[in-house]
Design a protein around this motif. Structure first.
Motif, short mmCIF file in Angstrom:
data_model
loop_
_atom_site.label_atom_id
_atom_site.label_comp_id
_atom_site.label_asym_id
_atom_site.label_seq_id
_atom_site.Cartn_x
_atom_site.Cartn_y
_atom_site.Cartn_z
N LYS A 187 0.73 -1.30 -0.10
CA LYS A 187 0.12 0.07 0.06
C LYS A 187 0.89 1.42 -0.05
O LYS A 187 0.30 2.34 -0.17
N LEU A 188 2.02 1.17 0.41
CA LEU A 188 2.87 2.39 0.46
C LEU A 188 4.00 2.40 -0.99
O LEU A 188 4.10 3.41 -1.41
N ILE A 189 4.51 1.08 -1.17
CA ILE A 189 5.32 1.00 -2.37
C ILE A 189 4.82 0.14 -3.23
O ILE A 189 4.95 -1.09 -2.79
N SER A 190 4.67 0.54 -4.69
CA SER A 190 4.23 -0.34 -5.59
C SER A 190 5.51 -0.95 -6.25
O SER A 190 6.16 -0.32 -6.82
N LEU A 191 5.75 -2.27 -6.21
CA LEU A 191 6.69 -2.76 -6.82
C LEU A 191 6.71 -2.77 -8.58
O LEU A 191 7.71 -2.57 -9.21
N ASP A 192 5.42 -2.62 -8.89
CA ASP A 192 5.19 -2.55 -10.28
C ASP A 192 5.67 -1.10 -10.85
O ASP A 192 6.45 -0.82 -11.86
N TRP A 193 5.56 0.13 -9.81
CA TRP A 193 6.01 1.33 -10.31
C TRP A 193 7.52 1.29 -10.18
O TRP A 193 8.47 1.98 -10.94
N VAL A 194 8.30 0.40 -9.23
CA VAL A 194 9.55 0.49 -9.04
C VAL A 194 10.09 -0.03 -10.52
O VAL A 194 11.06 0.39 -10.97
N LYS A 195 9.50 -1.28 -10.88
CA LYS A 195 10.20 -1.87 -11.97
C LYS A 195 9.93 -1.01 -13.21
O LYS A 195 10.59 -1.25 -14.19
N GLU A 196 8.82 -0.42 -13.34
CA GLU A 196 8.58 0.51 -14.38
C GLU A 196 9.24 1.92 -14.46
O GLU A 196 9.38 2.78 -15.35
N GLY A 197 10.22 1.97 -13.41
CA GLY A 197 10.83 3.35 -13.07
C GLY A 197 9.85 4.45 -12.78
O GLY A 197 10.35 5.54 -13.03
N LYS A 198 8.77 4.44 -12.25
CA LYS A 198 7.99 5.62 -12.00
C LYS A 198 8.24 6.09 -10.43
O LYS A 198 7.33 5.83 -9.54
N LEU A 199 9.50 6.32 -10.37
CA LEU A 199 10.09 6.53 -8.84
C LEU A 199 9.44 7.68 -8.43
O LEU A 199 9.29 8.12 -7.09
N ASP A 200 9.12 8.81 -9.27
CA ASP A 200 8.48 9.91 -8.87
C ASP A 200 7.03 9.73 -8.15
O ASP A 200 6.59 10.36 -7.27
N LEU A 201 6.56 8.49 -8.62
CA LEU A 201 5.25 8.19 -8.05
C LEU A 201 5.12 7.53 -6.88
O LEU A 201 4.66 7.76 -5.67
N VAL A 202 6.35 6.85 -6.50
CA VAL A 202 6.83 6.06 -5.15
C VAL A 202 7.17 7.28 -4.15
O VAL A 202 6.45 7.08 -3.15
N THR A 203 7.69 8.30 -4.75
CA THR A 203 7.93 9.51 -3.58
C THR A 203 6.84 10.18 -3.38
O THR A 203 6.61 10.57 -2.19
N GLU A 204 6.11 10.38 -4.24
CA GLU A 204 4.61 11.22 -4.20
C GLU A 204 3.93 10.40 -3.03
O GLU A 204 3.42 10.91 -2.21
N ARG A 205 3.65 9.09 -3.27
CA ARG A 205 2.84 8.33 -2.33
C ARG A 205 3.52 8.34 -1.18
O ARG A 205 2.80 8.41 0.11
#
Length: 216
Positions: A187-205
């Motif tokens: 719920k905090l960190i999506s591993l899909d986002w990490v794999k897809e390089g969407k690190l800005d979304l990880v930071t924002e969440r």
């Protein structure tokens, strides 16, 4: 005995920052980007679960690279063998889904905080008697916030990290019910986002969650 000061300092950090990011199944080649994104979002405590491939390698590297920015721990530390491997890799705290008094004793010997998994009042008291500074109430997604409220009556002083079921819509309810901290995975960190390089979304969440607990 190990350094009790570092154990107490880690507990203070848990109670101050209130969120432990749980990294389970993160891949080694994308792990550093995930860590940096979480730190940028305000996360101060990160655990790599020991059933993640290459967990000790990631922990060791993160201590070197991010040790000044965040505390790095190990999760799913089921027994002393896991605890030894985690601490040798540099883990600053150990978290488990279960209560193993030997792990708590070993952590105290090495000066490393251990926050074991508990469910019942009996397990909570056992953990405290064994020397745990805090406990992980798990699985909170199934037990529910009502359960936490009920056990808070007689067990009003033990630091509790609630793990399971926490999201942005209910995180404040967990603290209102008596949680001192929360453990958060998908719920905090999506591993899909990490794999897809969407690190800005990880930071924002991450920032949304750290801001939600900042004023509590």
């Amino acid at each position: 005995m190990g350094d009790a000061t570092s154990i107490n300092e880690m507990l203070e950090k848990l109670l101050e920052h209130k969120i432990v990011a749980i990294l389970r199944g993160i891949e080694d080649d994308t792990a550093d980007g995930a860590a940096e994104a979480l730190i940028e979002g305000g996360i101060q405590l990160m655990e790599v679960t020991m059933n993640t491939a290459g967990a000790t390698t990631i922990i060791e590297r993160w201590r070197t690279k991010y040790g000044n920015a965040a505390s790095i721990g190990a999760g799913t530390v089921l027994d002393v063998d896991y605890a030894k491997r985690a601490i040798d890799a540099g883990a600053q705290f150990l978290i488990s889904p279960n209560l193993d008094e030997e792990v708590i004793a070993y952590g105290q010997e090495r000066g490393v905080a251990v926050w074991p998994g508990v469910m019942t009042p009996t397990e909570i008291v056992r953990a405290l008697k064994a020397g745990a500074g805090a406990v992980k109430l798990f699985p909170m997604g199934t037990l529910g916030i009502g359960y936490l409220k009920e056990i808070r009556g007689p067990l009003d002083t033990v630091p509790i990290m609630a793990t399971g079921g926490v999201d942005l819509s209910n995180i404040r309810d967990y603290f209102a019910a008596g949680a001192n901290a929360v453990g958060m995975g998908g719920k905090l960190i999506s591993l899909d986002w990490v794999k897809e390089g969407k690190l800005d979304l990880v930071t924002e969440r991450a920032r949304h969650f750290t801001e939600a607990v900042r004023d509590l």
